[in-house]
Motif scaffolding. Structure first.
Motif, PDB file in Angstrom:
ATOM      1  N   ALA A 354       0.708   0.246  14.847  1.00 41.87           N
ATOM      2  CA  ALA A 354       2.056   0.694  14.498  1.00 41.87           C
ATOM      3  C   ALA A 354       2.736  -0.279  13.537  1.00 41.87           C
ATOM      4  O   ALA A 354       3.458   0.139  12.620  1.00 41.87           O
ATOM      5  N   ARG A 355       2.535  -1.583  13.718  1.00 45.27           N
ATOM      6  CA  ARG A 355       3.152  -2.561  12.822  1.00 45.27           C
ATOM      7  C   ARG A 355       2.615  -2.395  11.405  1.00 45.27           C
ATOM      8  O   ARG A 355       3.375  -2.454  10.431  1.00 45.27           O
ATOM      9  N   ALA A 356       1.300  -2.197  11.274  1.00 44.66           N
ATOM     10  CA  ALA A 356       0.728  -1.971   9.944  1.00 44.66           C
ATOM     11  C   ALA A 356       1.312  -0.705   9.325  1.00 44.66           C
ATOM     12  O   ALA A 356       1.691  -0.694   8.143  1.00 44.66           O
ATOM     13  N   TYR A 357       1.401   0.403  10.104  1.00 40.61           N
ATOM     14  CA  TYR A 357       2.014   1.631   9.590  1.00 40.61           C
ATOM     15  C   TYR A 357       3.407   1.365   9.062  1.00 40.61           C
ATOM     16  O   TYR A 357       3.782   1.788   7.964  1.00 40.61           O
ATOM     17  N   ASP A 358       4.202   0.686   9.867  1.00 39.26           N
ATOM     18  CA  ASP A 358       5.606   0.506   9.536  1.00 39.26           C
ATOM     19  C   ASP A 358       5.797  -0.335   8.287  1.00 39.26           C
ATOM     20  O   ASP A 358       6.681  -0.065   7.466  1.00 39.26           O
ATOM     21  N   LEU A 359       4.995  -1.373   8.115  1.00 40.97           N
ATOM     22  CA  LEU A 359       5.078  -2.185   6.912  1.00 40.97           C
ATOM     23  C   LEU A 359       4.751  -1.359   5.668  1.00 40.97           C
ATOM     24  O   LEU A 359       5.431  -1.463   4.629  1.00 40.97           O
ATOM     25  N   ILE A 360       3.718  -0.535   5.763  1.00 39.22           N
ATOM     26  CA  ILE A 360       3.329   0.290   4.630  1.00 39.22           C
ATOM     27  C   ILE A 360       4.413   1.323   4.314  1.00 39.22           C
ATOM     28  O   ILE A 360       4.787   1.530   3.157  1.00 39.22           O
ATOM     29  N   GLU A 361       4.931   1.971   5.350  1.00 40.33           N
ATOM     30  CA  GLU A 361       5.985   2.966   5.151  1.00 40.33           C
ATOM     31  C   GLU A 361       7.218   2.343   4.472  1.00 40.33           C
ATOM     32  O   GLU A 361       7.797   2.917   3.561  1.00 40.33           O
ATOM     33  N   ALA A 362       7.605   1.142   4.920  1.00 43.00           N
ATOM     34  CA  ALA A 362       8.801   0.511   4.360  1.00 43.00           C
ATOM     35  C   ALA A 362       8.606   0.100   2.909  1.00 43.00           C
ATOM     36  O   ALA A 362       9.540   0.135   2.098  1.00 43.00           O
ATOM     37  N   ALA A 363       7.389  -0.296   2.554  1.00 41.90           N
ATOM     38  CA  ALA A 363       7.128  -0.790   1.206  1.00 41.90           C
ATOM     39  C   ALA A 363       7.077   0.331   0.165  1.00 41.90           C
ATOM     40  O   ALA A 363       7.398   0.125  -1.004  1.00 41.90           O
ATOM     41  N   PHE A 364       6.667   1.532   0.612  1.00 34.71           N
ATOM     42  CA  PHE A 364       6.495   2.628  -0.346  1.00 34.71           C
ATOM     43  C   PHE A 364       7.562   3.704  -0.209  1.00 34.71           C
ATOM     44  O   PHE A 364       7.565   4.680  -0.899  1.00 34.71           O
TER      45      PHE A 364
END
Length: 364
Positions: A354-364
């Protein structure tokens, strides 16, 4: 203490930085994109990153003790670090399985030079390396994780970090299960890339490390990117924290050292066509039939594809070297690139995904 077969396979994978659970994380992003509007990738590629969300995600908590993030693109250059990680935006770290993108790039360059093809059987290039009764495994199947290879069930002969030949010998031991045919789905497996590295060395007559420097690092000016020699546990200064007791060498599968600026330049250059001829550039984005319906979505060129909740498609790779989890992702045009690394805490794989998902979502 003697390792069980399961512990043996797990030890090799962790030492190699495969981080299967985290690598799957970005690959399962399509499942999270079932609802909501789907703007075109071109529109999504230029919207601002949610830097407030990134800052909040970087705060040390029960999932990550510290996080480094770098986002680059038109009109944005955002970097940050939290917790015990180095605050230097150019700090080096062990990139784990992101190494595979360098390996697949070199292989595709060799294909473009006509020195092999994606349909060339590995057995033809490396005679005697794989059992004679196995069906042919092609170079392309290695890159796209469609070879059907499993995990080794015996210890490699070397007591420390095993050589590529020792790893493959353990994988192909008669006591271990042979690949199951027909192969019906993609299955992420770092051992594909040990074989790919051996292919590079046999075809070129040079070491894998030399080919990476000659073909990628030097042309792009990646001054902090290299393949350490076996047994070299040193790290450049400054670097993100890493435990000294691990066996970090994993060669063409997961052993490289780099930093966020270099990884941004590498992936952006790769996606924009600076490293490959047009035919091989198309392979970067071509999805094999076996990727449909699978939780791991890898292209024929080895890129991991993920679809965000709003429909934005990103390409890249994850990689880990305990205890850090890393990733580099970009839009297909290379106009927005994210690099992250965080020191995970706890043992909940769902929280880490979930942390990896959230970082990617926030960056793009």
């Amino acid at each position: 203490m003697t390792n069980s077969p399961v512990r043996t396979a797990r030890r090799i994978f962790l030492a190699a930085g495969c981080a299967v659970l985290v690598s799957v994380a970005a690959g399962t992003l399509p499942a999270a994109a079932a609802a909501g509007p789907r703007p075109s990738p071109a529109v999504a590629a230029v919207r601002p990153s949610d830097t407030a969300a990134l800052r909040a995600l970087m705060a040390p908590d029960g999932v990550a003790a510290g996080t480094m993030v770098r986002v680059g693109g038109p009109g944005i250059r955002w970097t940050g670090a939290s917790g015990p990680l180095s605050q230097d935006p150019a700090a080096s770290f062990r990139i784990g399985s992101i190494t595979k993108l360098f390996t697949s790039t070199v292989v595709l360059q060799l294909v473009g030079e006509g020195r092999l093809s994606l349909d060339t059987p590995v057995q033809r290039i490396l005679p005697g390396t794989l059992p004679a009764h196995w069906q042919p495994i092609t170079v392309g199947q290695l890159l796209s994780h469609t070879s059907g290879l499993g995990l080794p069930c015996v210890d490699p002969a070397h007591p420390g970090a095993p050589s590529p030949a020792e790893v493959i010998a353990a994988l192909t031991d008669p006591a271990c299960p042979a690949p199951q045919y027909p192969v019906t789905t993609q299955q992420y497996n770092g051992f594909n890339y040990f074989l790919a590295g051996m292919v590079i060395e046999r075809v070129t007559g040079h070491s894998y490390a030399e080919e990476v420097q000659h073909r990628i690092a030097r042309p792009l000016g990646l001054r902090h990117t290299y393949v350490p020699q076996a047994g070299d546990t040193s790290m450049p200064t400054p670097s993100l924290a890493a435990p000294a007791e691990i066996e970090p060498w994993a060669w063409a599968e997961g052993g490289m050292i780099s930093n966020a600026p270099d990884l941004e330049r590498f992936l952006g250059s790769l996606l924009r066509g600076r490293l490959l001829p047009p035919a091989q550039q198309r392979e970067l984005f071509a999805m094999p039939a076996l990727s449909e319906g699978g939780k791991d979505r890898f292209s024929r060129g080895g890129l991991l594809r993920g679809t965000l909740r709003d429909g934005t498609v990103v390409w890249g790779k994850t990689g880990s070297m305990y205890p850090n989890t890393n990733g580099v992702f970009a839009t297909a045009d290379g106009r927005r690139v994210l690099v992250y690394s965080y020191t995970g805490v706890g043992n909940d794989p769902g929280e880490q995904r979930a942390r990896a998902y959230d970082l990617i979502e926030a960056a793009f």
